[in-house]
Design a protein around this motif. Structure first.
Motif, PDB file in Angstrom:
ATOM      1  N   PHE A  36       1.103  -1.456   0.092  1.00  0.00           N
ATOM      2  CA  PHE A  36       0.113   0.264  -0.160  1.00  0.00           C
ATOM      3  C   PHE A  36       0.962   1.310  -0.184  1.00  0.00           C
ATOM      4  O   PHE A  36       0.603   1.765   1.419  1.00  0.00           O
ATOM      5  N   THR A  37       1.353   1.931  -1.347  1.00  0.00           N
ATOM      6  CA  THR A  37       2.053   2.670  -1.495  1.00  0.00           C
ATOM      7  C   THR A  37       1.304   4.040  -2.186  1.00  0.00           C
ATOM      8  O   THR A  37       0.329   3.540  -2.521  1.00  0.00           O
ATOM      9  N   PRO A  38       2.173   4.867  -2.475  1.00  0.00           N
ATOM     10  CA  PRO A  38       1.369   5.556  -3.512  1.00  0.00           C
ATOM     11  C   PRO A  38       1.686   5.275  -5.296  1.00  0.00           C
ATOM     12  O   PRO A  38       0.123   5.749  -5.780  1.00  0.00           O
ATOM     13  N   ALA A  39       2.511   3.730  -5.130  1.00  0.00           N
ATOM     14  CA  ALA A  39       2.119   3.426  -6.400  1.00  0.00           C
ATOM     15  C   ALA A  39       0.846   2.738  -6.801  1.00  0.00           C
ATOM     16  O   ALA A  39       0.815   1.924  -7.267  1.00  0.00           O
ATOM     17  N   TYR A  40      -0.044   2.756  -5.507  1.00  0.00           N
ATOM     18  CA  TYR A  40      -1.394   2.030  -5.481  1.00  0.00           C
ATOM     19  C   TYR A  40      -2.500   2.271  -6.475  1.00  0.00           C
ATOM     20  O   TYR A  40      -3.091   1.647  -7.279  1.00  0.00           O
ATOM     21  N   SER A  88       0.893  -3.164 -12.680  1.00  0.00           N
ATOM     22  CA  SER A  88       1.358  -3.293 -11.295  1.00  0.00           C
ATOM     23  C   SER A  88       2.451  -3.138 -10.259  1.00  0.00           C
ATOM     24  O   SER A  88       2.869  -2.420  -9.593  1.00  0.00           O
ATOM     25  N   SER A  89       2.664  -4.024 -11.486  1.00  0.00           N
ATOM     26  CA  SER A  89       4.166  -4.706 -10.120  1.00  0.00           C
ATOM     27  C   SER A  89       5.147  -3.698 -10.633  1.00  0.00           C
ATOM     28  O   SER A  89       5.875  -3.176 -10.142  1.00  0.00           O
ATOM     29  N   GLY A  90       5.108  -3.492 -11.680  1.00  0.00           N
ATOM     30  CA  GLY A  90       6.124  -1.934 -12.600  1.00  0.00           C
ATOM     31  C   GLY A  90       6.096  -0.672 -11.379  1.00  0.00           C
ATOM     32  O   GLY A  90       7.155  -0.586 -11.115  1.00  0.00           O
ATOM     33  N   GLY A  91       5.141  -0.492 -11.619  1.00  0.00           N
ATOM     34  CA  GLY A  91       4.292   1.004 -10.315  1.00  0.00           C
ATOM     35  C   GLY A  91       4.955   0.176  -9.562  1.00  0.00           C
ATOM     36  O   GLY A  91       6.142   1.496  -8.739  1.00  0.00           O
ATOM     37  N   PHE A  92       4.762  -0.535  -8.755  1.00  0.00           N
ATOM     38  CA  PHE A  92       4.787  -0.974  -7.524  1.00  0.00           C
ATOM     39  C   PHE A  92       6.706  -0.477  -7.690  1.00  0.00           C
ATOM     40  O   PHE A  92       7.346  -0.559  -5.989  1.00  0.00           O
ATOM     41  N   LEU A 134       7.637   2.981  -8.267  1.00  0.00           N
ATOM     42  CA  LEU A 134       7.425   4.108  -7.720  1.00  0.00           C
ATOM     43  C   LEU A 134       6.830   4.239  -6.467  1.00  0.00           C
ATOM     44  O   LEU A 134       6.383   5.037  -5.686  1.00  0.00           O
ATOM     45  N   GLY A 135       6.900   2.737  -6.026  1.00  0.00           N
ATOM     46  CA  GLY A 135       6.476   2.679  -4.467  1.00  0.00           C
ATOM     47  C   GLY A 135       7.150   3.032  -3.663  1.00  0.00           C
ATOM     48  O   GLY A 135       7.034   2.907  -2.472  1.00  0.00           O
ATOM     49  N   GLY A 136       8.426   2.991  -3.490  1.00  0.00           N
ATOM     50  CA  GLY A 136       9.485   3.528  -2.911  1.00  0.00           C
ATOM     51  C   GLY A 136      10.058   2.310  -1.668  1.00  0.00           C
ATOM     52  O   GLY A 136      10.315   2.777  -1.136  1.00  0.00           O
ATOM     53  N   ARG A 137       9.909   1.235  -2.078  1.00  0.00           N
ATOM     54  CA  ARG A 137      10.425   0.082  -1.294  1.00  0.00           C
ATOM     55  C   ARG A 137      11.458  -0.466  -1.358  1.00  0.00           C
ATOM     56  O   ARG A 137      12.311  -1.173  -1.093  1.00  0.00           O
ATOM     57  N   PHE A 138      12.196   0.019  -2.690  1.00  0.00           N
ATOM     58  CA  PHE A 138      13.421  -0.169  -3.384  1.00  0.00           C
ATOM     59  C   PHE A 138      14.498   0.750  -4.046  1.00  0.00           C
ATOM     60  O   PHE A 138      13.605   1.412  -4.775  1.00  0.00           O
ATOM     61  N   SER A 139      15.539   0.114  -3.078  1.00  0.00           N
ATOM     62  CA  SER A 139      16.497   1.392  -3.859  1.00  0.00           C
ATOM     63  C   SER A 139      17.152   1.293  -4.513  1.00  0.00           C
ATOM     64  O   SER A 139      16.869   0.290  -5.529  1.00  0.00           O
ATOM     65  N   ASP A 140      17.012   2.191  -5.534  1.00  0.00           N
ATOM     66  CA  ASP A 140      17.257   2.501  -7.186  1.00  0.00           C
ATOM     67  C   ASP A 140      17.109   1.574  -8.356  1.00  0.00           C
ATOM     68  O   ASP A 140      18.153   0.075  -8.053  1.00  0.00           O
ATOM     69  N   PRO A 141      15.203   1.946  -8.304  1.00  0.00           N
ATOM     70  CA  PRO A 141      15.101   0.536  -8.439  1.00  0.00           C
ATOM     71  C   PRO A 141      15.698   1.114 -10.671  1.00  0.00           C
ATOM     72  O   PRO A 141      15.732   1.660 -10.424  1.00  0.00           O
ATOM     73  N   THR A 142      16.353  -0.782 -10.908  1.00  0.00           N
ATOM     74  CA  THR A 142      16.126  -0.470 -12.495  1.00  0.00           C
ATOM     75  C   THR A 142      15.744  -1.707 -13.175  1.00  0.00           C
ATOM     76  O   THR A 142      14.873  -2.345 -12.474  1.00  0.00           O
ATOM     77  N   LEU A 143      15.656  -1.549 -14.762  1.00  0.00           N
ATOM     78  CA  LEU A 143      14.805  -2.435 -15.360  1.00  0.00           C
ATOM     79  C   LEU A 143      15.372  -4.065 -15.351  1.00  0.00           C
ATOM     80  O   LEU A 143      15.026  -4.799 -15.324  1.00  0.00           O
TER      81      LEU A 143
END
Length: 190
Positions: A79-83, A129-133, A136-145
């Motif tokens: 439950f993050t802003p990416a929801y 959904s998963s890509g947004g999370f 954009l979800g702020g749960r992973f530092s430095d998200p990459t493809l």
């Protein structure tokens, strides 16, 4: 099948019920049923197609999540802003259902094409959904493809399985209803 307000309400009610049962995991102590959310939105688009029904089913899903997290102590990790990326994710399924109904119809010969449509829509939905999370979800530092692809490979197969399972179940129920109640086969009057 005949489309009218009663039919739409019955379909919406059935989809809401299965979403309540599977999304809350209320039966998890007895049996774990896969979530019906993506299939529910596809079926809703295929059978109901009214935008207000999409909004209602989305609000139901949101309310379920808020209640399960707030009152029943489920984890709020997702439950993050990416929801809100669930709006285009579920919208993809609903629009795919509408497309399928308008272009493929309810013929048995259309089932392979509908299965391909459900598969493609599920992939796009999963990307939202998963890509947004992930991004954009702020749960992973430095998200990459490169970091996202293994997550997609891990979660997409079970999501696809659940979506095909529930969509197939809905198709079977519609087929049984059309045999048991031939007056429903009068054609789409919307």
């Amino acid at each position: 099948m005949v489309r009218n307000a009663r039919f739409d309400l019955a379909v919406f009610g059935a989809l809401a019920l299965v979403m309540l049962i599977t999304r809350t995991h209320s039966l998890s102590n007895v049996v774990h049923l896969p979530d019906t959310s993506l299939a529910s939105f596809f079926v809703l688009g295929f059978l109901v197609r009214r935008a207000v029904a999409f909004g209602g089913l989305f609000l139901l899903g949101y309310a379920i999540d808020v209640i399960v997290i707030g009152w029943f102590g489920q984890s709020d990790f997702c439950f993050t802003p990416a929801y809100w990326m669930l709006v285009p994710a579920y919208g993809t399924m609903w629009l795919a259902g509408r497309f399928g109904a308008e272009n493929l119809g309810e013929r048995a010969s259309a089932l392979p094409a509908i299965a391909v449509l459900v598969t493609a829509a599920t992939l796009v939905s999963q990307l939202f959904s998963s890509g947004g999370f992930y991004f954009l979800g702020g749960r992973f530092s430095d998200p990459t493809l490169a970091g996202f692809m293994p997550r997609l490979a891990r979660y997409f197969p079970t999501t696809l399985y659940a979506t095909l399972l529930w969509t197939g179940a809905a198709a079977g129920i519609v087929a049984l209803l059309s045999v048991a109640r031939p007056q429903l086969r009068a054609g789409n009057r919307k």
